[in-house]
Design an enzyme around this catalytic site. Structure first.
Site, PDB file in Angstrom:
ATOM      1  N   ASP A  19       0.861  -1.187   0.000  1.00  0.00           N
ATOM      2  CA  ASP A  19       0.000   0.000   0.000  1.00  0.00           C
ATOM      3  C   ASP A  19       0.896   1.235   0.000  1.00  0.00           C
ATOM      4  O   ASP A  19       1.715   1.400   0.899  1.00  0.00           O
ATOM      5  CB  ASP A  19      -0.888   0.030   1.248  1.00  0.00           C
ATOM      6  CG  ASP A  19      -1.931  -1.091   1.247  1.00  0.00           C
ATOM      7  OD1 ASP A  19      -2.101  -1.749   0.202  1.00  0.00           O
ATOM      8  OD2 ASP A  19      -2.571  -1.281   2.293  1.00  0.00           O
ATOM      9  N   GLY A  45      -3.269  -5.724   1.778  1.00  0.00           N
ATOM     10  CA  GLY A  45      -3.968  -6.822   1.101  1.00  0.00           C
ATOM     11  C   GLY A  45      -4.757  -7.591   2.150  1.00  0.00           C
ATOM     12  O   GLY A  45      -4.269  -7.807   3.259  1.00  0.00           O
ATOM     13  N   THR A 251     -21.230  -8.295  10.524  1.00  0.00           N
ATOM     14  CA  THR A 251     -20.694  -7.160  11.290  1.00  0.00           C
ATOM     15  C   THR A 251     -21.474  -5.895  10.925  1.00  0.00           C
ATOM     16  O   THR A 251     -21.885  -5.703   9.775  1.00  0.00           O
ATOM     17  CB  THR A 251     -19.182  -6.952  11.024  1.00  0.00           C
ATOM     18  OG1 THR A 251     -18.984  -6.577   9.662  1.00  0.00           O
ATOM     19  CG2 THR A 251     -18.385  -8.232  11.309  1.00  0.00           C
ATOM     20  N   LEU A 252     -21.693  -5.063  11.936  1.00  0.00           N
ATOM     21  CA  LEU A 252     -22.545  -3.887  11.774  1.00  0.00           C
ATOM     22  C   LEU A 252     -21.823  -2.601  12.165  1.00  0.00           C
ATOM     23  O   LEU A 252     -22.415  -1.700  12.779  1.00  0.00           O
ATOM     24  CB  LEU A 252     -23.805  -4.047  12.637  1.00  0.00           C
ATOM     25  CG  LEU A 252     -24.660  -5.308  12.425  1.00  0.00           C
ATOM     26  CD1 LEU A 252     -25.746  -5.419  13.496  1.00  0.00           C
ATOM     27  CD2 LEU A 252     -25.299  -5.295  11.037  1.00  0.00           C
ATOM     28  N   ASP A 289     -10.905  -6.988   8.750  1.00  0.00           N
ATOM     29  CA  ASP A 289      -9.822  -7.981   8.688  1.00  0.00           C
ATOM     30  C   ASP A 289      -9.356  -8.364  10.092  1.00  0.00           C
ATOM     31  O   ASP A 289      -9.053  -9.535  10.362  1.00  0.00           O
ATOM     32  CB  ASP A 289      -8.638  -7.436   7.883  1.00  0.00           C
ATOM     33  CG  ASP A 289      -8.979  -7.237   6.412  1.00  0.00           C
ATOM     34  OD1 ASP A 289      -9.917  -7.903   5.924  1.00  0.00           O
ATOM     35  OD2 ASP A 289      -8.310  -6.421   5.757  1.00  0.00           O
ATOM     36  N   CYS A 319      -8.489  -1.526  17.274  1.00  0.00           N
ATOM     37  CA  CYS A 319      -8.104  -1.340  15.869  1.00  0.00           C
ATOM     38  C   CYS A 319      -8.613   0.001  15.324  1.00  0.00           C
ATOM     39  O   CYS A 319      -7.871   0.714  14.642  1.00  0.00           O
ATOM     40  CB  CYS A 319      -8.644  -2.506  15.044  1.00  0.00           C
ATOM     41  SG  CYS A 319      -8.341  -2.402  13.287  1.00  0.00           S
TER      42      CYS A 319
HETATM   43  P1  ADP Z   1     -16.079  -3.940   7.437  1.00  0.00           P
HETATM   44  O1  ADP Z   1     -14.868  -3.057   7.494  1.00  0.00           O
HETATM   45  O2  ADP Z   1     -15.787  -5.308   6.906  1.00  0.00           O
HETATM   46  O3  ADP Z   1     -17.283  -3.294   6.814  1.00  0.00           O
HETATM   47  P2  ADP Z   1     -17.258  -3.287   9.990  1.00  0.00           P
HETATM   48  O4  ADP Z   1     -17.243  -1.845   9.601  1.00  0.00           O
HETATM   49  O5  ADP Z   1     -18.579  -3.899  10.296  1.00  0.00           O
HETATM   50  O6  ADP Z   1     -16.469  -4.204   8.962  1.00  0.00           O
HETATM   51  O7  ADP Z   1     -16.313  -3.400  11.274  1.00  0.00           O
HETATM   52  C1  ADP Z   1     -15.972  -4.633  11.862  1.00  0.00           C
HETATM   53  C2  ADP Z   1     -16.037  -4.478  13.362  1.00  0.00           C
HETATM   54  O8  ADP Z   1     -15.185  -3.385  13.781  1.00  0.00           O
HETATM   55  C3  ADP Z   1     -17.408  -4.112  13.891  1.00  0.00           C
HETATM   56  O9  ADP Z   1     -18.185  -5.265  14.125  1.00  0.00           O
HETATM   57  C4  ADP Z   1     -17.068  -3.383  15.180  1.00  0.00           C
HETATM   58  O10 ADP Z   1     -16.807  -4.297  16.218  1.00  0.00           O
HETATM   59  C5  ADP Z   1     -15.776  -2.668  14.841  1.00  0.00           C
HETATM   60  N1  ADP Z   1     -16.061  -1.274  14.410  1.00  0.00           N
HETATM   61  C6  ADP Z   1     -16.109  -0.799  13.147  1.00  0.00           C
HETATM   62  N2  ADP Z   1     -16.421   0.509  13.136  1.00  0.00           N
HETATM   63  C7  ADP Z   1     -16.558   0.875  14.425  1.00  0.00           C
HETATM   64  C8  ADP Z   1     -16.869   2.105  15.102  1.00  0.00           C
HETATM   65  N3  ADP Z   1     -17.112   3.230  14.416  1.00  0.00           N
HETATM   66  N4  ADP Z   1     -16.930   2.091  16.470  1.00  0.00           N
HETATM   67  C9  ADP Z   1     -16.695   0.955  17.145  1.00  0.00           C
HETATM   68  N5  ADP Z   1     -16.396  -0.233  16.592  1.00  0.00           N
HETATM   69  C10 ADP Z   1     -16.333  -0.275  15.253  1.00  0.00           C
HETATM   70 NA    NA Z   2      -7.338   1.057  12.146  1.00  0.00          NA
END
Ligand code: ADP
Ligand code: NA
Length: 340
Positions: A19, A45, A251-252, A289, A319
């Site tokens: 990247d 990746g 995941t939400l 990831d 993360c």
């Molecule tokens: P993707 O990046 O695959 O769309 P998500 O955005 O759902 O995945 O994020 C994966 C996980 O990371 C979530 O289930 C949550 O636990 C955490 N996460 C993501 N965004 C946030 C946020 N703004 N605040 C807190 N936790 C988050």
């Molecule tokens: Na990060």
């Protein structure tokens, strides 16, 4: 030869990228030339990110993929993070491929624009060999390499009795989703958008069913989001294109996750909230990831599902409090100290 090790071990078959982040005042316009104020190179990746997360979570893991000669430092970086590299191939000069690239323009106003080049990730040996999975108990797959290869690994994992986890990102075409060998899969990890992409592809009659994809999850209340994703998971579970033996995690984002584990005999769909942030939200890159890697490591440890998931959610909270994809994945010790 018999294997003496009964210790769980995961193979991640997937992509490896370099990247390159160019810091710019604005995204380059057609015909324009501007100078970057900084250039940062990082390993990336989805395959590499997820393998790195398995290792950070304390799981034994090898990464199976291809790089070019320009990617030897990525190999070293992954190795120093605990990722086994015996299945990582550096392509020789005749193949002429470079390591996969993401050229990221990162503008002062927060806008991003990305050019991807698959490079060595799209290298396929001919004829396609049958994957050797005898050292592994678990396999983790994404969709940044040729689908043909992902499918051959998934089918071989079924034959060899491995637990398989698939994160369909980037999303497959509708045709490929309908033809996918779902009966080979143990666990599906999707975000809400991907869940409804799958349902769209599996619709028998697009005029009678309306899916409710909405890319802005922050606009929905938790109850609305839970209700419609629960319905989505149940529809997917009973869809003739899919398989009833697949466990599903959706995941939400900031609203946590839904989980469905029908192979345990339970038809309940559970929800867990996102891990509480102890620092400001900084960068959600790589959160998905981080989740996938921590999840497989938890399965490998044989913990109770809810405990596995809570560890994943705490890892994801850390993360998103930190910059970067791999760089922001916390160690298991860090996660455990926040859990207690
Ligand atoms: P993707 O990046 O695959 O769309 P998500 O955005 O759902 O995945 O994020 C994966 C996980 O990371 C979530 O289930 C949550 O636990 C955490 N996460 C993501 N965004 C946030 C946020 N703004 N605040 C807190 N936790 C988050
Ligand atoms: Na990060």
């Amino acid at each position: 030869m018999a294997s003496f090790s009964s210790q769980p071990k995961c193979l991640v078959r997937g992509s490896i990228n370099i990247d390159e982040f160019f810091a710019l005042p604005h995204i380059v316009r057609p015909g324009e030339t501007i100078s970057s104020t900084s250039l940062t190179k990082r390993a990336g990746g989805k395959g590499a990110n997820q393998a790195y997360a398995v290792a950070r979570a304390g799981g034994k893991v090898d990464l199976d993929g291809c790089i070019g000669k320009d990617g030897e430092w990525v190999r070293d970086f992954l190795k120093s993070g605990g990722v086994g590299d015996t299945r990582l191939t550096t392509l020789n000069d005749e193949v002429g491929k470079l390591t996969g690239r993401a050229i990221i323009q990162s503008a002062a106003d927060g806008e991003n624009s990305i050019v991807l080049h698959a490079g060595a990730n799209y290298h396929l040996a001919s004829p396609l060999p049958t994957p050797d999975l005898k050292d592994y108990t678990h396999i983790l797959l994404q969709n940044e390499i040729p689908l043909q290869s992902t499918l051959s690994y998934l089918k071989a994992s079924k034959t060899s009795g491995l637990i398989s986890v698939f994160n369909p990102s980037p999303m497959l075409s509708q045709k490929n989703l309908r033809e996918f060998p779902w009966e080979c899969l143990s666990w599906l990890i999707v975000n809400e958008g991907e869940l409804f992409d799958l349902l769209d592809a599996f619709q028998q009659d697009p005029t009678t069913i309306k899916t409710k994809k909405n890319n802005n999850l922050e606009d929905l209340s938790l109850e609305e989001l839970k209700a419609r994703s629960t319905e989505g998971i149940l529809n997917l579970h009973s869809n003739p294109y899919f398989s009833e033996n697949i466990n599903i995690i959706c995941t939400l984002g900031s609203k946590g996750i839904l989980y469905f584990n029908p192979t345990s005999g339970s038809k309940e769909i559970g929800h867990l909230p996102a891990g509480k942030l102890l620092n400001p939200l900084k960068d959600t890159t790589g959160a998905g990831d981080c989740f996938a890697g921590y999840f497989v490591a938890g399965l490998m440890r044989g913990e109770k599902l809810e405990d596995v998931l809570k560890t994943c959610l705490t890892a994801c909270a850390i993360c998103v409090e930190n910059q970067g994809a791999m760089e922001s994945v916390p160690s298991r010790e860090t996660v455990l100290s926040r859990l207690t």
